[in-house]
Design a protein around this motif. Structure first.
Motif, PDB file in Angstrom:
ATOM      1  N   THR A 115       9.655  -1.166  -0.716  1.00 39.04           N
ATOM      2  CA  THR A 115      10.472  -0.647   0.237  1.00 39.04           C
ATOM      3  C   THR A 115       9.420  -0.400   1.483  1.00 39.04           C
ATOM      4  OG1 THR A 115      12.215   0.063  -0.787  1.00 39.04           O
ATOM      5  CG2 THR A 115      12.155   0.749   1.548  1.00 39.04           C
ATOM      6  N   PRO A 116       9.172  -1.119   2.372  1.00 39.57           N
ATOM      7  CA  PRO A 116       8.293  -0.566   3.474  1.00 39.57           C
ATOM      8  C   PRO A 116       8.716   0.621   4.136  1.00 39.57           C
ATOM      9  CG  PRO A 116       9.174  -2.864   3.792  1.00 39.57           C
ATOM     10  CD  PRO A 116       9.993  -2.121   2.775  1.00 39.57           C
ATOM     11  N   SER A 117       7.737   1.520   4.588  1.00 39.93           N
ATOM     12  CA  SER A 117       8.156   2.711   5.612  1.00 39.93           C
ATOM     13  C   SER A 117       8.600   2.232   6.842  1.00 39.93           C
ATOM     14  CB  SER A 117       6.743   3.504   5.662  1.00 39.93           C
ATOM     15  OG  SER A 117       5.965   2.706   6.374  1.00 39.93           O
ATOM     16  N   VAL A 118       9.660   2.887   7.378  1.00 37.37           N
ATOM     17  CA  VAL A 118      10.304   2.604   8.531  1.00 37.37           C
ATOM     18  C   VAL A 118       9.495   3.366   9.804  1.00 37.37           C
ATOM     19  CG1 VAL A 118      12.393   2.992   9.855  1.00 37.37           C
ATOM     20  CG2 VAL A 118      12.556   2.766   7.392  1.00 37.37           C
ATOM     21  N   ARG A 119       9.276   2.590  10.754  1.00 31.24           N
ATOM     22  CA  ARG A 119       8.405   2.939  11.850  1.00 31.24           C
ATOM     23  C   ARG A 119       9.358   3.715  12.751  1.00 31.24           C
ATOM     24  NH1 ARG A 119       3.699   2.502  14.005  1.00 31.24           N
ATOM     25  NH2 ARG A 119       3.601   3.075  16.200  1.00 31.24           N
ATOM     26  N   TYR A 184      -3.062  -7.134   1.385  1.00 28.11           N
ATOM     27  CA  TYR A 184      -1.486  -6.867   1.072  1.00 28.11           C
ATOM     28  C   TYR A 184      -0.841  -7.283   2.395  1.00 28.11           C
ATOM     29  CZ  TYR A 184      -2.169  -4.141  -2.770  1.00 28.11           C
ATOM     30  OH  TYR A 184      -2.530  -3.473  -4.008  1.00 28.11           O
ATOM     31  N   SER A 185      -1.068  -7.503   3.572  1.00 25.62           N
ATOM     32  CA  SER A 185      -0.552  -7.947   4.791  1.00 25.62           C
ATOM     33  C   SER A 185      -0.319  -9.465   4.686  1.00 25.62           C
ATOM     34  CB  SER A 185      -1.381  -7.886   5.992  1.00 25.62           C
ATOM     35  OG  SER A 185      -2.644  -8.629   6.381  1.00 25.62           O
ATOM     36  N   LYS A 189       3.134  -7.654   1.623  1.00 21.46           N
ATOM     37  CA  LYS A 189       3.390  -6.535   3.206  1.00 21.46           C
ATOM     38  C   LYS A 189       4.318  -5.495   2.710  1.00 21.46           C
ATOM     39  CE  LYS A 189       3.916  -8.437   6.855  1.00 21.46           C
ATOM     40  NZ  LYS A 189       4.442  -9.277   8.115  1.00 21.46           N
ATOM     41  N   GLU A 190       5.132  -5.725   1.667  1.00 22.19           N
ATOM     42  CA  GLU A 190       6.113  -4.547   1.227  1.00 22.19           C
ATOM     43  C   GLU A 190       5.313  -3.418   0.610  1.00 22.19           C
ATOM     44  OE1 GLU A 190       5.851  -7.190  -2.329  1.00 22.19           O
ATOM     45  OE2 GLU A 190       5.992  -7.387  -0.053  1.00 22.19           O
ATOM     46  N   LYS A 191       3.882  -3.830   0.205  1.00 20.00           N
ATOM     47  CA  LYS A 191       3.228  -2.591  -0.438  1.00 20.00           C
ATOM     48  C   LYS A 191       2.033  -2.307   0.469  1.00 20.00           C
ATOM     49  CE  LYS A 191       4.288  -4.118  -5.248  1.00 20.00           C
ATOM     50  NZ  LYS A 191       3.608  -4.451  -6.521  1.00 20.00           N
ATOM     51  N   LEU A 192       1.854  -2.766   1.618  1.00 20.31           N
ATOM     52  CA  LEU A 192       0.706  -2.411   2.583  1.00 20.31           C
ATOM     53  C   LEU A 192       0.861  -0.926   2.718  1.00 20.31           C
ATOM     54  CD1 LEU A 192      -1.549  -3.291   4.458  1.00 20.31           C
ATOM     55  CD2 LEU A 192       0.204  -3.740   6.321  1.00 20.31           C
ATOM     56  N   SER A 193       1.819  -0.254   3.047  1.00 24.35           N
ATOM     57  CA  SER A 193       1.853   0.991   3.625  1.00 24.35           C
ATOM     58  C   SER A 193       1.437   1.921   2.397  1.00 24.35           C
ATOM     59  CB  SER A 193       3.120   1.396   3.932  1.00 24.35           C
ATOM     60  OG  SER A 193       3.197   2.976   4.414  1.00 24.35           O
ATOM     61  N   SER A 194       1.994   1.962   1.201  1.00 29.16           N
ATOM     62  CA  SER A 194       1.610   2.502   0.005  1.00 29.16           C
ATOM     63  C   SER A 194      -0.109   2.419  -0.297  1.00 29.16           C
ATOM     64  CB  SER A 194       2.392   2.336  -1.348  1.00 29.16           C
ATOM     65  OG  SER A 194       2.213   0.942  -1.671  1.00 29.16           O
ATOM     66  N   HIS A 195      -0.464   1.155  -0.361  1.00 28.23           N
ATOM     67  CA  HIS A 195      -1.836   1.048  -0.550  1.00 28.23           C
ATOM     68  C   HIS A 195      -2.799   1.552   0.405  1.00 28.23           C
ATOM     69  CE1 HIS A 195      -5.176  -0.809  -2.801  1.00 28.23           C
ATOM     70  NE2 HIS A 195      -5.710  -1.227  -1.637  1.00 28.23           N
ATOM     71  N   LEU A 230      -2.875  -6.389  11.867  1.00 28.37           N
ATOM     72  CA  LEU A 230      -2.577  -5.431  12.882  1.00 28.37           C
ATOM     73  C   LEU A 230      -1.168  -5.484  13.503  1.00 28.37           C
ATOM     74  CD1 LEU A 230      -5.584  -6.435  15.075  1.00 28.37           C
ATOM     75  CD2 LEU A 230      -5.145  -4.164  14.091  1.00 28.37           C
ATOM     76  N   SER A 231      -0.486  -6.542  13.308  1.00 27.21           N
ATOM     77  CA  SER A 231       1.070  -6.734  13.657  1.00 27.21           C
ATOM     78  C   SER A 231       1.771  -6.038  12.291  1.00 27.21           C
ATOM     79  CB  SER A 231       1.579  -8.020  13.533  1.00 27.21           C
ATOM     80  OG  SER A 231       2.762  -8.161  13.664  1.00 27.21           O
ATOM     81  N   ALA A 232       1.368  -5.917  11.113  1.00 27.62           N
ATOM     82  CA  ALA A 232       1.954  -5.453  10.046  1.00 27.62           C
ATOM     83  C   ALA A 232       1.719  -3.899  10.100  1.00 27.62           C
ATOM     84  CB  ALA A 232       1.517  -5.992   8.817  1.00 27.62           C
ATOM     85  N   LEU A 233       0.740  -3.466  10.594  1.00 30.48           N
ATOM     86  CA  LEU A 233       0.474  -1.796  10.892  1.00 30.48           C
ATOM     87  C   LEU A 233       1.172  -1.417  11.720  1.00 30.48           C
ATOM     88  CD1 LEU A 233      -3.467  -1.853  10.870  1.00 30.48           C
ATOM     89  CD2 LEU A 233      -1.824  -1.007   8.846  1.00 30.48           C
ATOM     90  N   GLY A 234       1.555  -2.236  12.805  1.00 34.19           N
ATOM     91  CA  GLY A 234       2.773  -1.585  13.589  1.00 34.19           C
ATOM     92  C   GLY A 234       3.968  -1.720  13.128  1.00 34.19           C
ATOM     93  N   GLU A 235       4.293  -2.675  12.159  1.00 33.78           N
ATOM     94  CA  GLU A 235       5.904  -2.479  11.699  1.00 33.78           C
ATOM     95  C   GLU A 235       5.845  -1.585  10.604  1.00 33.78           C
ATOM     96  OE1 GLU A 235       6.050  -6.379   9.901  1.00 33.78           O
ATOM     97  OE2 GLU A 235       5.572  -7.460  11.795  1.00 33.78           O
TER      98      GLU A 235
END
Length: 334
Positions: A115-119, A184-185, A189-195, A230-235
């Protein structure tokens, strides 16, 4: 017969595979059964993906057939500096405890990570540092600015330079690097934030993604992959600022700079520096990127010994506070 899944080690270097198995069996954190297969053919003929919890496989044995077999978790042991898209990889020739840590990280990755983190904040503001002039303290300035911005909102630094010296400067051993975030991106992508959280290091008040460890990674990662990251980091993150410490070797450099809200070019006094800057501006024009020119702010490095760039009292900090922070505020980003 047990239904417990196994950790499968696959490598045609039998002695290495046995040594790795023995080390993992001695690690009290490892509780699963471990099996060794001396080649991709034996792996595929003697087992099935359903019984393998994690596959640890040498790069030379990671064949298209293995990649397509459907293993749940795979760790490729790199034997070259080749960038492997879409797979988690680590150096085969590092100390065994490093490989064990990578295995445990993958094993403990659960569905909660999906579950991606929510911005919750506003748009992620991008500031790119890119100078054609060597020895102009670009990395120090990028770290310094990120720390200044951290007083307003969380700031992240991405350093694109292999052999950056940051591990020495920060007195830290890095456990991951920027190329892993590209993976990951691209693929998970769903695991990008945790990694991202697992490999971050502190650089004063700012967060830093460890830079690339292999020069070849930099030349093989495409412009669209950087832009997707970069787009994924913004999301999926809640950073307010991302500071990009770029190099001329990055593929798609101008495309990346075009997405930045501000571009900082560190300069030095003297005719050679002015000549390099003139060539850089001419290159922008030839590439049809004149639209970047209004975004560029030049900062001439102070003369003499520079103090720790992470100190708020440093001369570099005072310089950036006076010349760059007002530009961000004028653009509605401060």
């Amino acid at each position: 017969m047990t239904n417990q899944k196994i950790l499968a080690i696959t490598d045609d270097e039998r002695d290495y595979a046995i040594h790795l198995m023995e080390y993992l069996m001695s690690d009290t954190r490892m509780t699963m059964r471990i099996a060794v297969y001396t080649g991709a053919d034996r792996l595929l003929s003697l087992t099935t993906p359903e019984v393998v919890s994690i596959l640890v496989i040498a790069e030379s044995e990671y064949t298209p057939e293995v990649a397509a077999a459907g293993y749940e978790k795979v760790l490729v042991l790199n034997e070259t500096d080749r960038y492997l898209k879409g797979v988690h990889a680590t150096s085969k020739y590092q100390p065994m405890d490093g490989i064990a840590d990578e295995i445990l990280h993958l094993l403990t990755s659960d569905e909660a990570e999906s579950t991606p983190s929510v911005r919750h904040g506003g748009r992620l503001v991008r500031i790119g540092f890119c100078s054609p002039i060597p020895g102009c303290l670009q990395t120090s300035a990028a770290l310094c600015l990120a720390n200044l911005l951290s007083q307003k909102a969380p700031a992240l630094v991405l350093n694109f330079e292999p052999l950056s010296g940051l591990s020495v400067l920060l007195s830290r051993e890095f456990t991951g690097d920027l190329s892993e975030l590209v993976y990951y991106s691209d693929c998970q992508k769903e695991k990008l934030s945790s990694h991202l959280s697992s490999i971050l290091v502190k650089a004063g008040a700012a967060d830093l993604v460890p830079p690339l460890q292999q020069v070849k990674d930099l030349s093989e990662i495409r412009a669209d992959q950087w832009l997707e990251l970069l787009s994924a980091l913004g999301e999926v993150t809640d950073y307010g600022y991302v500071v990009l410490d770029l190099t001329q070797m990055v593929q798609g450099l101008f495309e990346i700079l075009d997405t930045c809200d501000l571009v900082v070019v560190m300069t030095k006094d003297g005719r050679p520096a002015r000549a390099k800057l003139a060539e850089f501006n001419a290159r922008l024009t030839r590439a049809g990127q004149e639209n970047l020119l209004p975004k560029i702010r030049q900062v001439q490095v102070p003369k003499g010994q520079i103090e720790d760039p992470l100190l708020s009292s440093s001369e570099l900090s005072r310089l950036l506070s006076g010349e760059i922070l007002p530009c961000l505020a004028e653009g509605g980003h401060g």
